[in-house]
Each structure stands twice: as structure tokens, then as C-alpha cells.
Motif scaffolding. Sequence first.
Motif, PDB file in Angstrom:
ATOM      1  N   GLU A   1       0.791  -1.223   0.000  1.00  0.00           N
ATOM      2  CA  GLU A   1       0.000   0.000   0.000  1.00  0.00           C
ATOM      3  C   GLU A   1       0.832   1.287   0.000  1.00  0.00           C
ATOM      4  O   GLU A   1       0.285   2.372  -0.027  1.00  0.00           O
ATOM      5  CB  GLU A   1      -0.956   0.031   1.208  1.00  0.00           C
ATOM      6  N   ALA A   2       2.141   1.154   0.039  1.00  0.00           N
ATOM      7  CA  ALA A   2       2.982   2.354   0.038  1.00  0.00           C
ATOM      8  C   ALA A   2       2.889   3.048  -1.316  1.00  0.00           C
ATOM      9  O   ALA A   2       2.842   2.401  -2.361  1.00  0.00           O
ATOM     10  CB  ALA A   2       4.429   1.978   0.352  1.00  0.00           C
ATOM     11  N   THR A   3       2.853   4.378  -1.284  1.00  0.00           N
ATOM     12  CA  THR A   3       2.705   5.149  -2.520  1.00  0.00           C
ATOM     13  C   THR A   3       3.741   6.262  -2.590  1.00  0.00           C
ATOM     14  O   THR A   3       3.961   6.971  -1.607  1.00  0.00           O
ATOM     15  CB  THR A   3       1.297   5.783  -2.606  1.00  0.00           C
TER      16      THR A   3
ATOM     17  N   LEU B   1       6.497  -0.589  -6.008  1.00  0.00           N
ATOM     18  CA  LEU B   1       5.837   0.506  -5.292  1.00  0.00           C
ATOM     19  C   LEU B   1       4.781   1.165  -6.167  1.00  0.00           C
ATOM     20  O   LEU B   1       4.980   1.334  -7.356  1.00  0.00           O
ATOM     21  CB  LEU B   1       6.868   1.565  -4.879  1.00  0.00           C
ATOM     22  N   ALA B   2       3.677   1.529  -5.571  1.00  0.00           N
ATOM     23  CA  ALA B   2       2.679   2.309  -6.295  1.00  0.00           C
ATOM     24  C   ALA B   2       3.238   3.707  -6.481  1.00  0.00           C
ATOM     25  O   ALA B   2       3.885   4.250  -5.583  1.00  0.00           O
ATOM     26  CB  ALA B   2       1.374   2.359  -5.499  1.00  0.00           C
ATOM     27  N   ALA B   3       3.016   4.297  -7.639  1.00  0.00           N
ATOM     28  CA  ALA B   3       3.567   5.627  -7.922  1.00  0.00           C
ATOM     29  C   ALA B   3       2.546   6.460  -8.671  1.00  0.00           C
ATOM     30  O   ALA B   3       1.843   5.961  -9.552  1.00  0.00           O
ATOM     31  CB  ALA B   3       4.860   5.499  -8.727  1.00  0.00           C
ATOM     32  N   VAL B   4       2.474   7.736  -8.298  1.00  0.00           N
ATOM     33  CA  VAL B   4       1.554   8.674  -8.939  1.00  0.00           C
ATOM     34  C   VAL B   4       2.361   9.878  -9.425  1.00  0.00           C
ATOM     35  O   VAL B   4       3.097  10.484  -8.640  1.00  0.00           O
ATOM     36  CB  VAL B   4       0.460   9.150  -7.960  1.00  0.00           C
ATOM     37  N   GLY B   5       2.230  10.218 -10.698  1.00  0.00           N
ATOM     38  CA  GLY B   5       2.947  11.351 -11.246  1.00  0.00           C
ATOM     39  C   GLY B   5       2.106  12.615 -11.218  1.00  0.00           C
ATOM     40  O   GLY B   5       0.901  12.573 -11.478  1.00  0.00           O
ATOM     41  N   HIS B   6       2.736  13.730 -10.888  1.00  0.00           N
ATOM     42  CA  HIS B   6       2.061  15.024 -10.852  1.00  0.00           C
ATOM     43  C   HIS B   6       2.874  16.006 -11.702  1.00  0.00           C
ATOM     44  O   HIS B   6       4.049  16.240 -11.413  1.00  0.00           O
ATOM     45  CB  HIS B   6       1.976  15.566  -9.424  1.00  0.00           C
ATOM     46  N   GLY B   7       2.239  16.602 -12.731  1.00  0.00           N
ATOM     47  CA  GLY B   7       2.931  17.562 -13.560  1.00  0.00           C
ATOM     48  C   GLY B   7       3.137  18.898 -12.858  1.00  0.00           C
ATOM     49  O   GLY B   7       4.002  19.673 -13.228  1.00  0.00           O
TER      50      GLY B   7
END
Length: 207
Positions: free
Chosen positions: A3-5, A28-34
Motif C-alpha cells: 500500500e505504500a505510494t 511501489l505504487a507511484a503517482v505522477g504530478h505535472g
Amino acid sequence: MPEATVHIVDDDPVLREALVSLCLSDGLAAVGHGDPGGLAQSLRRRSPECVLLDVRLAEQSGLAVQDSLRADGNTVPIIFLTGYGTIPMSVRAMRGGAVEFLTKPFIAEVLLAAIRKALAADAVALADRRARDDLSAKLSTLTPRERDVMRCAIGGLMNKQIAAELGITEITAKVHKRRVMEKMQARSLADLVRMADQLGVAATRQR
């Protein structure tokens, strides 16, 4: 780490996607932010998280993003990435609670190690916060009289002394003390003292 992001804030789409892929390759879960606009809202703080934050963003500096998060009480660990760095810049970042301040180009394993360190620290912090919240919830179940008894008990007063302090019978003091131990789920007086210390409950001492 389940569940780590990892939240990646970088306005360079190529680098951002490369960082997302690197994290995914490490499980690892990863979310990109512009941009940092929606970062605060996407930080759920229910499971371990960290932020990879570029120092030089088009709209706002990474240091300003850090300041904004901290001003809102958000303690998410931050790893700064920069193409250039100065000592004052890195000192400011670390004073703001940054875990690492890495310069580009970076070594993948060094970055992943920093991420794992940040997520492990956040897991501990979240567990501590949940434990404090749990204790606070238990404390809220005590009546005003039971809180008085708790303060006396952690101050080392015996049942007879508690009764004299509060103007109640010794039997009543004993009943209240038992209820305090039950509601707080304290296994011993030492356990209750530890809980009170974590909650900031002041002890009543014998006069």
C-alpha cells in the motif's frame, strides 16, 4: 511495502514517467504530478507515502510546496531532486523535514534506498499517530470524575489518598480506578502512567 505510494512532482514529463516506472519496477505504487496543484488532496495519509519533489517547478518552487504542506500540518516525507543545489537550499529543505536532497543525475539504487527509508519512517509515524488517536478515543470515554481519579492514580496516590483528595469514599475511589483501568485497557498502573504521558495528562500529587 504494501500500500505504500510514491508521489512524483516534476514538470518534465519524460523524467516524471521514468521515475514512475522506476518505482513500479521496485514494487511501489507511484503517482505522477505535472504540477503541485493537486498534491495535497492526493495525499491520503492512510498508508505510507512519500513525495519526490523537483526543486525547480514552473509555477512554484519545491521549497514553497514543502512550506505549504508543513503549514497545513502535513508531515509526509519529502525527497528533493534538483539539477543544481546550494548549501543554503539543502539546509532549508532538511530543516523543513526533507528526508534527502539529491542532485540529478541520480543513481537509481540510491534514490530507491532513499524512498524505502522515507516510506519506512512514514509507516512508523502513521502507526504512532494511530496509537495516539486510539488512546485519545479511550480517554474520551472517561467521565470527569474518572479523569480526576486517573490523575490521582498516575500521581502515585493510593485509594485512601484518592478518596481524601476528591472527597469520596475509599470504595468509590476503588470502583472509579477499576473503571479507568478497564476503559483505558491498561494492564498495570505503569501502563496507565505511560498512556497518560503520551496523552499529556498531568498527575495529581499528594499534598
